[in-house]
Scaffold this motif. Structure first.
Motif, PDB file in Angstrom:
ATOM      1  N   LEU A 301      49.219  79.736  81.031  1.00 12.61           N
ATOM      2  CA  LEU A 301      49.432  78.287  81.006  1.00 12.61           C
ATOM      3  C   LEU A 301      50.639  77.888  81.851  1.00 12.61           C
ATOM      4  CD1 LEU A 301      48.769  77.508  77.224  1.00 12.61           C
ATOM      5  CD2 LEU A 301      47.256  77.037  79.146  1.00 12.61           C
ATOM      6  N   LYS A 302      51.701  78.672  81.757  1.00 17.21           N
ATOM      7  CA  LYS A 302      52.913  78.370  82.520  1.00 17.21           C
ATOM      8  C   LYS A 302      52.641  78.416  84.020  1.00 17.21           C
ATOM      9  CE  LYS A 302      57.764  79.743  82.873  1.00 17.21           C
ATOM     10  NZ  LYS A 302      58.799  80.695  82.412  1.00 17.21           N
ATOM     11  N   GLU A 303      51.775  79.354  84.443  1.00 15.97           N
ATOM     12  CA  GLU A 303      51.489  79.526  85.864  1.00 15.97           C
ATOM     13  C   GLU A 303      50.505  78.491  86.396  1.00 15.97           C
ATOM     14  OE1 GLU A 303      50.041  83.498  85.979  1.00 15.97           O
ATOM     15  OE2 GLU A 303      52.033  84.428  85.828  1.00 15.97           O
ATOM     16  N   GLU A 304      49.619  77.981  85.536  1.00 13.61           N
ATOM     17  CA  GLU A 304      48.511  77.169  86.038  1.00 13.61           C
ATOM     18  C   GLU A 304      48.585  75.685  85.679  1.00 13.61           C
ATOM     19  OE1 GLU A 304      44.719  78.791  85.140  1.00 13.61           O
ATOM     20  OE2 GLU A 304      45.164  80.787  85.923  1.00 13.61           O
ATOM     21  N   LEU A 305      49.332  75.316  84.642  1.00 15.03           N
ATOM     22  CA  LEU A 305      49.309  73.919  84.202  1.00 15.03           C
ATOM     23  C   LEU A 305      49.952  72.956  85.198  1.00 15.03           C
ATOM     24  CD1 LEU A 305      49.935  73.928  80.338  1.00 15.03           C
ATOM     25  CD2 LEU A 305      47.809  73.540  81.580  1.00 15.03           C
ATOM     26  N   HIS A 306      50.817  73.470  86.070  1.00 13.53           N
ATOM     27  CA  HIS A 306      51.471  72.562  87.025  1.00 13.53           C
ATOM     28  C   HIS A 306      50.501  72.018  88.067  1.00 13.53           C
ATOM     29  CE1 HIS A 306      51.508  76.438  89.153  1.00 13.53           C
ATOM     30  NE2 HIS A 306      51.506  75.717  90.264  1.00 13.53           N
ATOM     31  N   ASP A 307      49.337  72.693  88.186  1.00 13.75           N
ATOM     32  CA  ASP A 307      48.329  72.233  89.148  1.00 13.75           C
ATOM     33  C   ASP A 307      47.536  71.083  88.516  1.00 13.75           C
ATOM     34  OD1 ASP A 307      46.440  71.887  91.076  1.00 13.75           O
ATOM     35  OD2 ASP A 307      45.337  73.737  90.648  1.00 13.75           O
ATOM     36  N   ASN A 308      47.788  69.862  88.968  1.00  9.07           N
ATOM     37  CA  ASN A 308      47.148  68.675  88.375  1.00  9.07           C
ATOM     38  C   ASN A 308      45.858  68.266  89.080  1.00  9.07           C
ATOM     39  OD1 ASN A 308      49.191  68.337  86.423  1.00  9.07           O
ATOM     40  ND2 ASN A 308      50.511  67.359  87.948  1.00  9.07           N
ATOM     41  N   SER A 309      45.400  69.095  90.016  1.00  6.16           N
ATOM     42  CA  SER A 309      44.187  68.726  90.753  1.00  6.16           C
ATOM     43  C   SER A 309      42.931  68.876  89.905  1.00  6.16           C
ATOM     44  CB  SER A 309      44.072  69.583  92.017  1.00  6.16           C
ATOM     45  OG  SER A 309      43.972  70.958  91.670  1.00  6.16           O
ATOM     46  N   ARG A 310      43.018  69.639  88.833  1.00  7.14           N
ATOM     47  CA  ARG A 310      41.872  69.849  87.949  1.00  7.14           C
ATOM     48  C   ARG A 310      42.255  69.545  86.511  1.00  7.14           C
ATOM     49  NH1 ARG A 310      39.547  75.736  90.006  1.00  7.14           N
ATOM     50  NH2 ARG A 310      38.865  75.101  92.108  1.00  7.14           N
ATOM     51  N   GLN A 311      41.317  69.019  85.769  1.00  2.18           N
ATOM     52  CA  GLN A 311      41.533  68.764  84.341  1.00  2.18           C
ATOM     53  C   GLN A 311      41.446  70.096  83.574  1.00  2.18           C
ATOM     54  OE1 GLN A 311      41.977  65.625  82.329  1.00  2.18           O
ATOM     55  NE2 GLN A 311      42.680  67.390  81.177  1.00  2.18           N
ATOM     56  N   LYS A 312      42.417  70.311  82.689  1.00  2.00           N
ATOM     57  CA  LYS A 312      42.458  71.545  81.911  1.00  2.00           C
ATOM     58  C   LYS A 312      42.406  71.214  80.428  1.00  2.00           C
ATOM     59  CE  LYS A 312      45.164  73.700  85.549  1.00  2.00           C
ATOM     60  NZ  LYS A 312      44.918  72.570  86.461  1.00  2.00           N
ATOM     61  N   ALA A 313      41.990  72.207  79.636  1.00  2.00           N
ATOM     62  CA  ALA A 313      41.849  71.962  78.196  1.00  2.00           C
ATOM     63  C   ALA A 313      42.006  73.267  77.432  1.00  2.00           C
ATOM     64  CB  ALA A 313      40.486  71.340  77.895  1.00  2.00           C
ATOM     65  N   ILE A 314      42.278  73.104  76.146  1.00  2.00           N
ATOM     66  CA  ILE A 314      42.342  74.250  75.230  1.00  2.00           C
ATOM     67  C   ILE A 314      41.458  73.952  74.029  1.00  2.00           C
ATOM     68  CG2 ILE A 314      43.827  75.297  73.475  1.00  2.00           C
ATOM     69  CD1 ILE A 314      45.916  75.742  75.482  1.00  2.00           C
ATOM     70  N   ILE A 315      40.688  74.955  73.625  1.00  2.00           N
ATOM     71  CA  ILE A 315      39.876  74.871  72.408  1.00  2.00           C
ATOM     72  C   ILE A 315      40.458  75.857  71.402  1.00  2.00           C
ATOM     73  CG2 ILE A 315      37.577  75.193  71.416  1.00  2.00           C
ATOM     74  CD1 ILE A 315      36.403  74.588  74.154  1.00  2.00           C
ATOM     75  N   ALA A 316      40.871  75.345  70.246  1.00  2.00           N
ATOM     76  CA  ALA A 316      41.406  76.195  69.171  1.00  2.00           C
ATOM     77  C   ALA A 316      40.327  76.382  68.109  1.00  2.00           C
ATOM     78  CB  ALA A 316      42.655  75.564  68.565  1.00  2.00           C
ATOM     79  N   ILE A 317      40.120  77.647  67.695  1.00  2.00           N
ATOM     80  CA  ILE A 317      39.042  77.977  66.760  1.00  2.00           C
ATOM     81  C   ILE A 317      39.614  78.798  65.607  1.00  2.00           C
ATOM     82  CG2 ILE A 317      36.805  79.142  66.515  1.00  2.00           C
ATOM     83  CD1 ILE A 317      36.648  78.940  69.647  1.00  2.00           C
ATOM     84  N   GLU A 318      39.264  78.446  64.392  1.00  2.00           N
ATOM     85  CA  GLU A 318      39.634  79.263  63.241  1.00  2.00           C
ATOM     86  C   GLU A 318      38.435  79.423  62.317  1.00  2.00           C
ATOM     87  OE1 GLU A 318      42.638  77.610  60.743  1.00  2.00           O
ATOM     88  OE2 GLU A 318      41.461  75.839  60.204  1.00  2.00           O
ATOM     89  N   ILE A 319      38.405  80.523  61.588  1.00  2.00           N
ATOM     90  CA  ILE A 319      37.360  80.759  60.591  1.00  2.00           C
ATOM     91  C   ILE A 319      37.755  80.028  59.321  1.00  2.00           C
ATOM     92  CG2 ILE A 319      36.125  82.523  59.269  1.00  2.00           C
ATOM     93  CD1 ILE A 319      36.851  84.473  61.551  1.00  2.00           C
ATOM     94  N   ASP A 320      36.878  79.217  58.837  1.00  2.00           N
ATOM     95  CA  ASP A 320      37.165  78.433  57.632  1.00  2.00           C
ATOM     96  C   ASP A 320      37.386  79.355  56.439  1.00  2.00           C
ATOM     97  OD1 ASP A 320      37.535  76.015  56.297  1.00  2.00           O
ATOM     98  OD2 ASP A 320      35.480  76.055  55.526  1.00  2.00           O
ATOM     99  N   ARG A 321      38.410  79.048  55.662  1.00  2.00           N
ATOM    100  CA  ARG A 321      38.735  79.797  54.443  1.00  2.00           C
ATOM    101  C   ARG A 321      38.999  81.271  54.740  1.00  2.00           C
ATOM    102  NH1 ARG A 321      34.663  80.473  51.612  1.00  2.00           N
ATOM    103  NH2 ARG A 321      35.667  80.798  49.599  1.00  2.00           N
TER     104      ARG A 321
END
Length: 721
Positions: A301-321
């Protein structure tokens, strides 16, 4: 592996041919000697003879120099003695070549004597080196031995010269003596081969070269022993085999001092590179699922987030209970479940999606090029569909219901913040039927601060942001301060003072309470010892244990180590457990007995607010009960609180337990406790929690305040401070 082995065998065959081929030359030399030697003219023979002698000098001097150089690193007696032996041989060979170039009447006499001395030195010296145990020497030994070798050569040359002038032997007699010397040398070389063969399995290459050298010396000695004229053509093959012998000696020394260490160095380098690769993999990957971990995610993330030419996203997933599942099936099975979940995520993962696993049991997917929100939503729906089939963990079919949070990267948003946004959305998703949710700013209220505090707690201990305050406990029987309670405080560089009621629960949930608790215990013990060294009366220090500390495997060992390290007597340490920790009686009973065996005291904190059963009071090795401030606060106004405190005091007296009442702020509360025969009190009436320096400076003032208050209640009779 097989290719490497075959390659190694090929090298060994090649080396064996080096040894065998010169041996095969013996047969044509014996059978076709007239034809072979007939092709040489005398001038050619003399020239070839000189070339071989010069090569022998080069080889022997190379061995001497090699041994001289490597001795400074090995300091081995064998290395030094081998270098000296071949230094002697090189000098004798050099003198012999020089003498041969200036023919005189006694030239042949001198050559025979030098050859005789040289062969005996070589065979006897080599056998001596093999039989003598190896030991470490010093650099001075190198200078002494090489100087001694030079003196030995000079002395030998001087004696041979004197012999040629005053004790000249007949040529035939001298040739017989030379033949006997060569045969003796051959026998000694045979003994050497027998001794060396014992080490063939342990040091195959080195021993092979040395045995080869000894074998060729035997052949050379036999040739020299049976020729009647050193100037005959048969002296040439003898010299050839002597040349091969020294060549193999050089190979053995080279292998031992250069090739083998270099090969080992290359192996160490390869192993180190492999270890570095493994360590790098372990540092950036999860042990269970082998997916990239949080370190690699944040680095990416530190290396790539500075590039604003593309939209970036994070998906967080957890197992319920997940926590409930873990407590039901155990860590081992839950780890297996994590592997299965990771496999299903990877099975549908597009090429530009980067899946990682966090230590909390969460999966994070980073997307460096998002075309539409619908793309992300469709992936989440596909993932939920993939997880519908139960996960088969041994005999347990488990449903992997997922909570999924999605966060789109915004300008000026760091990698840590983007990750936190996805996690907040994920937690909120657990509250809705769809269980998939995009991040909204309102989700950060409160929860975000809690997550930030958890992250800052990791740094606080390393940055020495924690400190201890101490609240005195007054003995109502003597009026003395006999103990203090250690209370941890956090001075945040930007937030200022952070309440323990806020950060202690977060530390317990995150597991940071273990290192924090160890630090508190060590600082408290160190301070108690410091007060004693400053001349204050011995003060017992009370330290609270959390539920996490109580069930850590090495708690008893840790407490013992800290007491030894701080040199504090165990009787001046009191560990406090809360009443809710006593629910699992079987587990905690043995632990408390082990702690008690060290010599420390055990107290139950916040007594009366937790577990309803009092059976543990007879099973546990408890020294003290602490009445919670909640009962004392309204003791003068609430009859129920009075009844409860009176009952606790009476019960403790019958069980022979000491009682400490917390939160005493008013004289009326103190008077009630004195009438109830309470042992110790702690509260603002005598002193608020103060620093260690304030206790050192104001110890006797607090005593005086306690005396004045107790005197007013007509309780004090004779206080000695």
């Amino acid at each position: 592996m097989l290719e490497n082995r075959l390659k190694q065998l090929e090298i060994e065959k090649k080396e064996i041919w080096y040894v065998v081929l010169p041996l095969l030359i013996v047969l044509p030399l014996l059978g076709l000697s007239n034809q072979i030697f007939g092709s040489f003219k005398e001038e050619s023979y003399i020239c070839l003879n000189l070339i071989i002698q010069i090569l022998i000098i080069v080889f022997t001097m190379a061995i001497a120099i090699q041994s001289w150089l490597v001795f400074s690193h090995l300091l081995s007696s064998q290395t030094l003695y081998i270098g000296n032996l071949f230094f002697i041989i090189a000098l004798f060979e050099l003198v012999s070549v020089v003498i041969a170039q200036y023919p005189m009447a006694d030239t042949l006499y001198l050559e025979i004597w030098l050859d005789l001395i040289m062969r005996l030195c070589l065979s006897i010296g080599f056998l001596f080196i093999i039989l003598k145990p190896k030991k470490r020497l010093t650099m001075n030994d190198r200078n002494y031995t090489y100087c001694s070798s030079l003196l030995f050569v000079l002395l030998s040359l001087f004696l041979v010269y004197l012999s040629s002038k005053y004790f000249l032997l007949e040529e035939q007699l001298l040739l017989k003596a030379s033949a006997i010397a060569h045969l003796m040398s051959a026998v000694l070389q045979g003994v050497t081969i027998v001794i060396l063969s014992k080490y063939i399995k342990k040091l195959p290459k080195r021993v092979m070269w040395l045995i080869s050298a000894a074998t060729y010396l035997i052949i050379s000695d036999i040739f020299f022993a049976f020729i009647k004229d050193l100037k005959s053509i048969w002296g040439f093959p003898a010299l050839i085999y002597q040349f091969f012998a020294f060549f193999f000696f050089l190979k053995a020394i080279y292998y031992t001092t250069v090739e083998k260490p270099y090969t080992q160095l290359l192996k160490i380098k390869r192993d180190l590179e492999h270890s570095q690769q493994e360590l790098h993999f372990q540092a950036y990957h999860d042990d269970i699922t082998k997916l990239p971990n949080e370190h690699l995610l944040l680095k990416t993330l530190k290396e790539e987030l500075h590039d604003n030419s593309r939209q970036k996203a994070i998906i967080a997933i957890e197992i319920d209970r997940l926590a409930a599942i873990r407590s039901s099936i155990g860590i081992s099975y839950s780890n297996t479940m994590m592997k299965l979940v990771a496999e299903r995520i990877q099975s549908i993962l597009p090429p530009h999606y980067f899946a990682t696993k966090l230590r909390e049991g969460q999966f994070i997917i980073y997307i460096n090029h998002v075309k539409t929100r619908e793309e992300l939503l469709q992936f989440c729906l596909n993932l939920k569909s993939t997880m519908k089939k139960p996960l088969q963990v041994q005999l347990f079919p488990l449903n992997g219901n997922l909570n999924i949070g999605i966060a789109l990267h915004e300008e000026d948003c760091s990698g840590e913040e983007l990750l936190m946004h996805a996690q907040l959305a994920m937690r909120e998703a657990g509250q809705i039927p769809q269980r998939v949710l995009f991040y909204k700013p309102y989700m950060s209220n409160g929860i975000a601060d809690r997550i930030l505090i958890e992250q800052e707690l990791h740094k606080a201990l390393a940055n020495e942001e924690f400190y201890l305050d101490f609240q005195p406990q007054v003995n109502l029987k003597t009026g003395k301060i006999e103990s203090v309670e250690a209370l941890v405080r956090w001075r945040h560089p930007t937030r200022g003072f952070v309440s323990p009621e806020l950060f202690i629960p977060i530390a317990e949930e995150s597991g940071l309470i273990i290192p924090l608790g160890k630090w508190i215990l060590e600082m408290a013990c160190t301070q108690a010892k410091t007060w004693k060294e400053q001349g204050l009366p011995p003060v017992k220090v009370a330290v609270n244990l959390s539920i996490g500390q109580l069930f850590q495997q090495d708690l008893v060992h840790m407490v013992q180590e800290i007491l030894q390290r701080t040199n504090l007597e165990p009787k001046y340490l009191q560990l406090e457990i809360t009443e809710s920790m006593t629910m699992n009686i079987d587990q905690i009973t043995q632990l408390l007995h082990e702690l008690k065996a060290i010599g420390i005291q055990i107290a139950v904190d916040d007594f009366g607010t937790g577990y309803s059963s009092l059976s543990y009071l007879k099973d546990f090795p408890i020294d003290c009960l602490k009445i919670d401030r909640a009962f004392v606060r309204n003791i003068q106004h609430n009859s129920n609180d009075k009844a409860l405190v009176s009952m606790i005091l009476s019960m403790a007296k019958h069980l022979r337990l000491k009682v400490v009442a917390e939160g005493i702020e008013e004289v009326e509360q103190l008077a009630f406790l004195i009438d109830g025969d309470c042992d110790y009190i702690q509260g603002y009436l005598f002193s608020k929690p103060i620093s260690a320096e304030q206790i050192s400076n104001n110890f006797y003032e607090i005593h005086s305040r306690a005396r004045d208050i107790l005197t007013e209640l007509k309780y004090e009779e004779d206080f000695v401070i």
